[in-house]
Design a protein around this motif. Structure first.
Motif, PDB file in Angstrom:
ATOM      1  N   MET A   1      12.664   4.824   5.084  1.00 43.30           N
ATOM      2  CA  MET A   1      13.321   4.040   6.130  1.00 43.30           C
ATOM      3  C   MET A   1      12.349   3.040   6.765  1.00 43.30           C
ATOM      4  O   MET A   1      12.735   1.912   7.092  1.00 43.30           O
ATOM      5  N   MET A   2      11.088   3.425   6.945  1.00 45.92           N
ATOM      6  CA  MET A   2      10.118   2.503   7.526  1.00 45.92           C
ATOM      7  C   MET A   2       9.858   1.343   6.578  1.00 45.92           C
ATOM      8  O   MET A   2       9.752   0.187   7.010  1.00 45.92           O
ATOM      9  N   GLN A   3       9.825   1.636   5.260  1.00 53.62           N
ATOM     10  CA  GLN A   3       9.597   0.541   4.319  1.00 53.62           C
ATOM     11  C   GLN A   3      10.788  -0.420   4.296  1.00 53.62           C
ATOM     12  O   GLN A   3      10.617  -1.631   4.178  1.00 53.62           O
TER      13      GLN A   3
ATOM     14  N   THR B   1       0.821  -1.210   0.000  1.00 57.15           N
ATOM     15  CA  THR B   1       0.000   0.000   0.000  1.00 57.15           C
ATOM     16  C   THR B   1       0.857   1.263   0.000  1.00 57.15           C
ATOM     17  O   THR B   1       0.534   2.267  -0.667  1.00 57.15           O
ATOM     18  N   ALA B   2       1.980   1.219   0.737  1.00 60.09           N
ATOM     19  CA  ALA B   2       2.854   2.395   0.842  1.00 60.09           C
ATOM     20  C   ALA B   2       3.530   2.724  -0.483  1.00 60.09           C
ATOM     21  O   ALA B   2       3.980   3.864  -0.688  1.00 60.09           O
ATOM     22  N   PHE B   3       3.625   1.754  -1.406  1.00 61.59           N
ATOM     23  CA  PHE B   3       4.211   2.030  -2.705  1.00 61.59           C
ATOM     24  C   PHE B   3       3.444   3.122  -3.432  1.00 61.59           C
ATOM     25  O   PHE B   3       4.004   3.858  -4.256  1.00 61.59           O
ATOM     26  N   ARG B   4       2.152   3.240  -3.118  1.00 57.90           N
ATOM     27  CA  ARG B   4       1.313   4.209  -3.819  1.00 57.90           C
ATOM     28  C   ARG B   4       1.433   5.608  -3.220  1.00 57.90           C
ATOM     29  O   ARG B   4       0.856   6.564  -3.756  1.00 57.90           O
ATOM     30  N   ILE B   5       2.149   5.745  -2.094  1.00 59.60           N
ATOM     31  CA  ILE B   5       2.215   7.027  -1.401  1.00 59.60           C
ATOM     32  C   ILE B   5       3.394   7.852  -1.933  1.00 59.60           C
ATOM     33  O   ILE B   5       4.548   7.410  -1.920  1.00 59.60           O
TER      34      ILE B   5
ATOM     35  N   THR C   1      10.491 -11.959  -0.948  1.00 61.04           N
ATOM     36  CA  THR C   1      11.115 -10.825  -0.262  1.00 61.04           C
ATOM     37  C   THR C   1      12.038 -10.050  -1.211  1.00 61.04           C
ATOM     38  O   THR C   1      12.055  -8.804  -1.210  1.00 61.04           O
ATOM     39  N   VAL C   2      12.818 -10.766  -2.024  1.00 59.69           N
ATOM     40  CA  VAL C   2      13.714 -10.104  -2.980  1.00 59.69           C
ATOM     41  C   VAL C   2      12.904  -9.311  -4.002  1.00 59.69           C
ATOM     42  O   VAL C   2      13.263  -8.174  -4.364  1.00 59.69           O
ATOM     43  N   PHE C   3      11.815  -9.901  -4.456  1.00 55.76           N
ATOM     44  CA  PHE C   3      10.977  -9.217  -5.431  1.00 55.76           C
ATOM     45  C   PHE C   3      10.430  -7.898  -4.864  1.00 55.76           C
ATOM     46  O   PHE C   3      10.440  -6.854  -5.515  1.00 55.76           O
ATOM     47  N   ILE C   4       9.938  -7.951  -3.599  1.00 55.00           N
ATOM     48  CA  ILE C   4       9.416  -6.731  -2.968  1.00 55.00           C
ATOM     49  C   ILE C   4      10.549  -5.724  -2.757  1.00 55.00           C
ATOM     50  O   ILE C   4      10.354  -4.500  -2.876  1.00 55.00           O
ATOM     51  N   SER C   5      11.764  -6.239  -2.496  1.00 61.99           N
ATOM     52  CA  SER C   5      12.909  -5.323  -2.325  1.00 61.99           C
ATOM     53  C   SER C   5      13.208  -4.576  -3.622  1.00 61.99           C
ATOM     54  O   SER C   5      13.501  -3.363  -3.607  1.00 61.99           O
ATOM     55  N   VAL C   6      13.157  -5.291  -4.739  1.00 66.19           N
ATOM     56  CA  VAL C   6      13.373  -4.644  -6.038  1.00 66.19           C
ATOM     57  C   VAL C   6      12.294  -3.596  -6.290  1.00 66.19           C
ATOM     58  O   VAL C   6      12.574  -2.477  -6.773  1.00 66.19           O
ATOM     59  N   LEU C   7      11.053  -3.957  -5.940  1.00 60.81           N
ATOM     60  CA  LEU C   7       9.978  -2.983  -6.106  1.00 60.81           C
ATOM     61  C   LEU C   7      10.213  -1.747  -5.243  1.00 60.81           C
ATOM     62  O   LEU C   7       9.979  -0.613  -5.674  1.00 60.81           O
ATOM     63  N   LEU C   8      10.682  -1.967  -4.002  1.00 59.03           N
ATOM     64  CA  LEU C   8      10.931  -0.837  -3.112  1.00 59.03           C
ATOM     65  C   LEU C   8      12.015   0.075  -3.693  1.00 59.03           C
ATOM     66  O   LEU C   8      11.884   1.311  -3.666  1.00 59.03           O
ATOM     67  N   ALA C   9      13.081  -0.537  -4.186  1.00 61.47           N
ATOM     68  CA  ALA C   9      14.131   0.282  -4.791  1.00 61.47           C
ATOM     69  C   ALA C   9      13.597   1.089  -5.972  1.00 61.47           C
ATOM     70  O   ALA C   9      13.932   2.280  -6.153  1.00 61.47           O
ATOM     71  N   SER C  10      12.750   0.453  -6.765  1.00 64.01           N
ATOM     72  CA  SER C  10      12.167   1.155  -7.914  1.00 64.01           C
ATOM     73  C   SER C  10      11.263   2.290  -7.458  1.00 64.01           C
ATOM     74  O   SER C  10      11.241   3.380  -8.049  1.00 64.01           O
TER      75      SER C  10
ATOM     76  N   ALA D   1      12.734  -0.932   6.862  1.00 69.11           N
ATOM     77  CA  ALA D   1      12.635  -1.660   8.133  1.00 69.11           C
ATOM     78  C   ALA D   1      11.601  -2.773   8.048  1.00 69.11           C
ATOM     79  O   ALA D   1      11.794  -3.862   8.601  1.00 69.11           O
ATOM     80  N   VAL D   2      10.519  -2.501   7.355  1.00 66.28           N
ATOM     81  CA  VAL D   2       9.469  -3.526   7.214  1.00 66.28           C
ATOM     82  C   VAL D   2      10.015  -4.714   6.427  1.00 66.28           C
ATOM     83  O   VAL D   2       9.812  -5.874   6.794  1.00 66.28           O
ATOM     84  N   LEU D   3      10.709  -4.428   5.325  1.00 64.75           N
ATOM     85  CA  LEU D   3      11.273  -5.531   4.551  1.00 64.75           C
ATOM     86  C   LEU D   3      12.302  -6.312   5.362  1.00 64.75           C
ATOM     87  O   LEU D   3      12.371  -7.539   5.291  1.00 64.75           O
ATOM     88  N   GLY D   4      13.094  -5.610   6.150  1.00 65.47           N
ATOM     89  CA  GLY D   4      14.050  -6.297   7.013  1.00 65.47           C
ATOM     90  C   GLY D   4      13.338  -7.178   8.028  1.00 65.47           C
ATOM     91  O   GLY D   4      13.786  -8.297   8.328  1.00 65.47           O
ATOM     92  N   THR D   5      12.225  -6.705   8.573  1.00 64.61           N
ATOM     93  CA  THR D   5      11.457  -7.489   9.538  1.00 64.61           C
ATOM     94  C   THR D   5      10.895  -8.751   8.881  1.00 64.61           C
ATOM     95  O   THR D   5      10.928  -9.843   9.468  1.00 64.61           O
ATOM     96  N   VAL D   6      10.377  -8.599   7.676  1.00 65.55           N
ATOM     97  CA  VAL D   6       9.819  -9.752   6.966  1.00 65.55           C
ATOM     98  C   VAL D   6      10.906 -10.792   6.717  1.00 65.55           C
ATOM     99  O   VAL D   6      10.713 -11.992   6.940  1.00 65.55           O
ATOM    100  N   PHE D   7      12.071 -10.314   6.235  1.00 65.11           N
ATOM    101  CA  PHE D   7      13.170 -11.240   5.953  1.00 65.11           C
ATOM    102  C   PHE D   7      13.629 -11.944   7.237  1.00 65.11           C
ATOM    103  O   PHE D   7      13.871 -13.149   7.241  1.00 65.11           O
ATOM    104  N   TYR D   8      13.728 -11.185   8.326  1.00 63.48           N
ATOM    105  CA  TYR D   8      14.216 -11.764   9.566  1.00 63.48           C
ATOM    106  C   TYR D   8      13.217 -12.789  10.109  1.00 63.48           C
ATOM    107  O   TYR D   8      13.599 -13.813  10.676  1.00 63.48           O
ATOM    108  N   TRP D   9      11.912 -12.524   9.935  1.00 63.36           N
ATOM    109  CA  TRP D   9      10.912 -13.505  10.395  1.00 63.36           C
ATOM    110  C   TRP D   9      11.049 -14.804   9.620  1.00 63.36           C
ATOM    111  O   TRP D   9      10.966 -15.894  10.206  1.00 63.36           O
ATOM    112  N   ILE D  10      11.257 -14.676   8.286  1.00 65.29           N
ATOM    113  CA  ILE D  10      11.422 -15.897   7.486  1.00 65.29           C
ATOM    114  C   ILE D  10      12.669 -16.650   7.922  1.00 65.29           C
ATOM    115  O   ILE D  10      12.661 -17.876   8.096  1.00 65.29           O
TER     116      ILE D  10
END
Length: 856
Positions: free
Chosen positions: A705-707, A683-687, A737-746, A709-718
């Motif tokens: 930074m929060m996004q 959802t935050a991608f649209r902001i 997780t890698v796919f969402i990371s690429v999206l975040l960078a984009s 942190a969220v990806l880091g949390t997801v990766f750490y949980w896995i």
């Protein structure tokens, strides 16, 4: 509500239940008698005399001793006694229907039918003669009187004849005497009333004495029925009710005299039905309030007579075991008499209540007196039940509906307790019915007005009674069938429903109290009271019910939030206090009962998720108040699940307090939070970067930074829970997780283009912008190269293939997107950079590495 109709329904149901019980007991006793007949002691040296029926003045049969073995002699005499005993039992007709059938199918049929026809003919003759002066009145009545006396004398002389010939003639004669005396007094005024009643009394005595001496039930029935039919057949619609009811007093006196010597159930029922049916018809058609003083004494007298007759039936019955009850008379008497009494005293204030109290007291006194004898134990229990019923009926006549319901609930719970202690099934049914009625009636009695403190106290009484009933039924389950055991849960559920019906309104009286908070306070206070009760009583059903506490709290919370969905504020008003108490009690219950509850793990997880949702909504509300942009609001929403997830995934030494449920919290609890964070991330991608007070700095801003942190949390949980997943599932999760990371960078790059190039932050606008396309190609190539270099370091073919796939995607984009913008510096930079990167990766990692160790 219609009180008269109500008590009549209650009384009818209760009488029907008790009458069924008595009849079942009678059938059981009869079966026992048939299987095990009473066998008298036998003396080998003395003849055995068996009296077939001393009451019929028959000569006793003397049986000489039989010169056989002792066992044969015992069997022979036992069989003789049984035959005699069975004949004695058969003297008593079982039902009125069977008696009528036997009357017209056995014995001298012609004389039986002829007697009835003759009686009706004479009755019609008297009526016709009264209307048409054919012969003098005196001669008519003298003729009928002489004929009646002649029939009585003839019947006495022929009393030994088969088919009850003489008894029928005597009964017909007695009925004709009734006819003569009644007609002479009522229609012709030839006899003063006192003389007429004296003569009637003599006839009653004559018929009763003859019936008792001859042990003749048909004679008693014929005489009694004839006496009751006389005023009906000769009626012209006029006359004094005093004469009619006084006449019936003498008839009932005859029934009473017979009942003193013979336990003839059918005679009692016939007299009872004639008396009260005719009295009821007269009351409906003729009664007026000014006739009370001349009507009430007769009703009381009839009631006392038949109440005494019902007691005499049990006291003087010849059957063994001698604990029989004439259920028709015992239960039919109050069912007929009390409605008549209510109609008489209705104009009087508290007349119905006083009548019910008097009857209840009378039955309770009789129960006490008769309960001391084994012979009348069942009758005493029946009178006890009727006494309770009449005290119950008196309550609505004395109090308003709300007070009535409260008292009924207390009485019902007390009856259930007594019935379970004494194993009285039907008394328990009555108690359960009273509690259910109180639960239905009480809310309706106060629904049209505000709940006052006194009315709230009434609610508490009904709720407490329902809880007591539930506890008692649950504690005595061995006495209940499988379906009846559900009643304990039903009463518990109804008590909770009543609690939430009345208690929120009390909390709403506080200033600034919202309905949602009132619900939560009601839930917390009620649950705490139940918790105390469960600790004191060790009531397992209540302990198990407390498992639904948090689920109900969630339901109440979101129900109350429906009116503020746009801007929910959980801590509004007393919300913080209500939610704080709610969670405190929830974890107190978990600490106390977690080891015995079936759904302990689920409740732990549900509490965690609910607390997270509450804090997310509250932080979102305060972020909106800052008016600092949508980015700040999004960051505020993610703070709580990120912190809770990080906290739950800490090493064991930091979270030793949850050791028992550590895996549950770290896998399921944190997994739910991670799932929410993934949806938040997408959802935050649209902001777009929207910081009213701060400039946008790529990566070094709160949203980016929060996004991250969220990806880091997801990766750490896995990674932390990797042992719970099979290899294929782990691969899919890492790839996601890698796919969402690429999206975040984009997305971060898109925000840079939006902020520094003024391109609208929409997918269409960005996709058409050459700066964004060129930069995206370079970014994806860089990410691909890093992934492929790392694949060599960790010997991961999957990582290399992922980077290689991303490079192929970049190349395709170069030729199908950037190539359309030929001649631009951006396109040139894209091709040059991407080409250089491909050469670089081809030098360092030309082929996918061999996996020498398992992926982590």
């Amino acid at each position: 509500m219609n009180i008269s109709a109500f008590w009549l329904i209650v009384l009818s149901i209760w009488i029907f239940i008790l009458q069924s019980r008595v009849k079942d007991l009678e059938k059981t006793i009869q079966r026992l008698k048939d299987k095990k007949p009473y066998t008298p002691a036998i003396d080998d040296e003395t003849p055995i005399a068996v009296q077939e029926n001393a009451e019929e003045n028959e000569t006793p049969q003397i049986l000489p001793p039989v010169e056989t073995e002792e066992s044969d002699e015992t069997v022979h005499h036992a069989e003789v006694f049984r035959q005699s005993y069975d004949r004695e039992i058969q003297k008593e007709p079982a039902k009125p229907a069977s008696f009528i059938a036997n009357y017209f199918t056995q014995g001298n049929l012609l004389v039986r039918i002829g007697g009835i026809v003759l009686f009706f003919g004479l009755a019609f003759l008297v009526k016709y003669a009264a209307e048409h002066s054919i012969i003098s009145m005196q001669m008519r009545l003298e003729f009928i009187a002489v004929a009646a006396v002649a029939l009585v004398i003839t019947g006495w002389k022929l009393r030994e004849r088969e088919g009850a010939y003489g008894q029928i003639l005597q009964g017909l004669g007695i009925a004709m005497l009734y006819l003569v005396i009644y007609a002479a007094a009522k229609f012709y005024a030839m006899l003063p009333l006192d003389t007429a009643f004296a003569l009637m009394f003599m006839v009653v005595v004559l018929g009763s004495v003859l019936a008792v001496m001859e042990n003749a039930l048909p004679l008693a029935l014929f005489a009694t029925a004839g006496g009751f039919l006389v005023p009906i057949l000769t009626s012209n619609g006029e006359g004094s009710h005093i004469i009619l009811f006084s006449y019936y007093v003498f008839l009932n006196l005859g029934v009473f005299i017979v009942a003193w010597h013979r336990s003839w159930r059918l005679l009692n029922v016939v007299g009872f039905l004639f008396t009260f049916v005719i009295a009821t018809v007269w009351g409906v058609l003729r009664y007026r309030p000014e006739l009370f003083n001349t009507t009430e004494p007769f009703l009381i007298l009839y009631f006392v007579m038949y109440l005494t007759i019902s007691i005499l039936f049990t006291l003087k019955h010849t059957f063994k075991p001698k604990n029989f009850v004439d259920s028709t008379l015992v239960f039919g008497l109050p069912l007929f008499a009390f409605p008549l009494q209510v109609s008489l005293v209705k104009p009087m204030e508290y007349g119905e209540a006083c009548s019910a109290l008097v009857l209840g007291t009378l039955y309770l006194i009789l129960s006490r007196l008769l309960g001391k004898r084994e012979r009348t134990a069942l009758l005493a229990q029946t009178f006890l039940a009727l006494g309770v019923v009449f005290y119950t009926i008196a309550i609505p006549y004395l109090f308003d509906a709300d007070v009535t319901a409260s008292l009924w609930s207390l009485e019902g719970s007390a009856l259930i307790w007594m019935a379970l202690k004494q194993e009285k099934q039907y008394a328990r049914y009555f108690g359960e019915m009273l509690v259910l009625l109180s639960i239905v009636i009480y809310p309706d009695s106060v629904s049209f007005q505000g709940i006052s403190p006194a009315e709230y106290l009434g609610y508490i009484i009904v709720i407490t009674s329902s809880l007591i009933a539930s506890y008692l039924l649950d504690s005595y389950q061995r006495q209940l069938s499988a379906s009846q055991r559900l009643l304990a849960r039903i009463f518990l559920g109804l008590s909770l429903f009543l609690w939430f019906t009345c208690t929120p309104s009390e909390f709403l009286k506080l200033d600034n109290m919202l309905y949602s908070n009132a619900l939560l306070f009601s839930l917390a206070s009620g649950a705490f009271l139940l918790f105390v009760v469960s600790r004191v009583s060790a009531w397992k059903l209540l302990t198990d019910t407390l498992q639904g506490y948090m689920l109900l709290g969630i339901l109440f919370f979101f129900t109350g939030m429906t009116h503020t969905l746009a801007h929910p504020h959980p801590f509004e008003g007393f919300g913080a206090l209500a939610l704080g108490i709610l969670f405190f009690l929830g974890y107190l219950f978990l600490y106390t009962y977690g080891h015995v509850w079936k759904y302990t793990k689920q409740i732990h997880i549900l509490s965690l998720w609910f607390m997270t949702a509450v804090l997310m909504l509250e932080l979102r509300y305060h972020a909106e108040l800052l008016h600092a942009g949508k980015s700040i609001v999004m960051v505020a929403v993610a703070v709580v699940p990120v912190l809770f997830s990080f906290w739950l995934l800490l090493p064991k030494k930091y979270i030793s307090w949850m050791e028992i449920h550590r895996n549950t919290y770290q896998f399921t609890g944190a997994g739910g939070l991670v799932t929410v964070l993934i949806f938040w991330e997408l959802t935050a991608f649209r902001i777009a970067p929207d910081f009213s007070l701060l400039p946008y700095i790529p990566v070094l801003n709160l949203l980016d930074m929060m996004q991250i942190a969220v990806l880091g949390t997801v990766f750490y949980w896995i990674y932390h829970n990797r042992t719970f997943f099979p290899q294929n599932t782990r691969t899919v999760l890492y790839a996601l997780t890698v796919f969402i990371s690429v999206l975040l960078a984009s997305v971060i790059f898109a925000r840079i283009v939006h902020s520094f190039k003024g391109v609208d932050y929409t997918l269409v606008a960005l996709w058409k912008n050459i700066y964004f396309q060129s930069g995206l190609s370079i970014l994806w190539s860089t990410i691909a190269i890093i992934a492929m270099l790392l694949s060599k370091r960790y010997s991961s073919r999957l990582l290399w293939l992922s980077g290689f796939g991303l490079l192929i995607l970049v190349v395709l984009k170069l030729f199908f997107v950037e190539l359309a913008s030929s001649g631009t510096i951006e396109r040139i930079i894209s091709f040059i950079v991407v080409g250089s990167l491909l050469l670089l990766i081809g030098y360092f990692v030309p082929l996918p590495p061999n996996e020498s160790k398992e992926e982590r």
